[in-house]
Design an enzyme around this catalytic site. Sequence first.
Site, short mmCIF file in Angstrom:
data_model
loop_
_atom_site.label_atom_id
_atom_site.label_comp_id
_atom_site.label_asym_id
_atom_site.label_seq_id
_atom_site.Cartn_x
_atom_site.Cartn_y
_atom_site.Cartn_z
N ASN A 149 6.80 -2.81 30.99
CA ASN A 149 8.17 -3.25 29.34
C ASN A 149 7.51 -3.00 28.07
OD1 ASN A 149 8.28 -5.08 31.67
ND2 ASN A 149 9.45 -6.94 29.94
N CYS A 321 13.56 -11.20 26.72
CA CYS A 321 13.89 -12.24 27.35
C CYS A 321 12.84 -13.36 27.18
CB CYS A 321 14.38 -12.12 29.14
SG CYS A 321 14.32 -10.12 29.12
N1 PLP Z 1 13.08 -4.70 34.63
C1 PLP Z 1 12.68 -4.28 33.12
C2 PLP Z 1 10.86 -3.44 33.34
C3 PLP Z 1 13.44 -4.27 32.25
O1 PLP Z 1 12.45 -3.90 30.44
C4 PLP Z 1 14.55 -4.64 31.93
C5 PLP Z 1 14.94 -5.30 30.58
O2 PLP Z 1 14.31 -5.66 29.59
C6 PLP Z 1 15.69 -5.21 33.16
C7 PLP Z 1 14.38 -5.02 34.51
C8 PLP Z 1 16.56 -5.73 33.32
O3 PLP Z 1 17.30 -5.29 33.14
P1 PLP Z 1 19.01 -5.22 32.53
O4 PLP Z 1 18.74 -5.72 30.91
O5 PLP Z 1 19.46 -4.30 32.52
O6 PLP Z 1 19.76 -6.67 33.30
#
Ligand code: PLP
Length: 381
Positions: A149, A321
């Site tokens: 991400n 986050c």
């Molecule tokens: N996995 C990755 C690689 C992400 O970038 C994110 C979101 O930031 C998530 C999981 C989490 O997904 P969600 O926001 O739908 O809970």
Amino acid sequence: MMHVYFDHNASTPLDPRVLEVMLPFLHEQCGNASSRHEFGTVARKAVDRAREQVAAIVGAQPAQVVFTSGGTEANNLFIRGMAAGMKPGQVAVSGIEHPCVTAPAQDLQRQGWKLRKLKVNCDGQIDLADVDAALAEKTALMSVMLANNETGVIQDVAAVGERAKRAGALMHTDAVQALGKIAVEFAALNVQALTLSAHKIYGPKGAGALVVDKRLDLRAVLAGGGQERGLRGGTENVPAIAGFGAACEIAAARLAELSPRLAALRERLERGLATMGAVIFGAHVPRLPNTSYFAFRGIHGETLVIELDKAGYAVGSGAACSSTDNAPSGTLLAMGVEPELARGAVRFSLGADNSAEQVDGFLQALSGVLQRLRTMQAVAV
Ligand code: PLP
């Protein structure tokens, strides 16, 4: 002042076509998908159609799709839901996973599991020799994300999955960031489970899925009314699920057009960044076409994000986050980037509506901000 949005890896705007599909289910089509009357049937049909659309974008069967509230829940469902039927063993996850993979894996560790963090190289690619070393010890569960991400670096999940299969480990990949930006084929990845999220592909927040090999002994984390083959209790979020399905169909249809267009915009951005002396992370390995993660020595990433915001440009500083704390990105530290440089990291992530003019405007604003910050620093010294 109109703000320009360059933070699509954090979330994307809802596609108007997706909104159209969702609207009736937010209003007059209020049925519970479990109800036997006409309203319930309409809701059930919408969920079934979405299940087909989500399955289709990753080349899976509709029956393999378990709808969840998003990527976080799907990742938790795999790790906790698989562990629930196993004796504690080894769980291996890459050192650059999203916290919603790392945190449940750490919970397993507290329950007596051995947690192994797989190494990445300086470009942010998983170290296959370390995967082999981990698998030399009996491993029950393994999770390696398809694309990171922050850096956008794409992992060779198929190669990791092949190794896991040979060693008898069950393999999962978090494909949340990859979906809609590169092709994602469940069968080609050598995994038994894969996570998706709607709000990263111009769908609504609060919908996602775990796509699973149906032979897995997966246990529910949320027990309830038996929805989703008993794997995820709770009345289906019909508008969000219908929107997720529509977003998948649109994403699949436009991938061939969108991906090179975003890559060209990213190239335009990075040519400009290079002239300003940016360090671009993962620049020499396969990355998502929309993502650029960079830093300027001596300039704090948070400061840059705030100053750019004042100038009308929204960019991210690492993972959304974790951007409230001041710690440098764990992904960059795992890549061996010095903490000082890592603190400078800024994430720029393009989306379908961005234009070359916006990128040029951003570069101009960035140049002005850098000049100002550097002058202020020089005065302060
Ligand atoms: N996995 C990755 C690689 C992400 O970038 C994110 C979101 O930031 C998530 C999981 C989490 O997904 P969600 O926001 O739908 O809970």
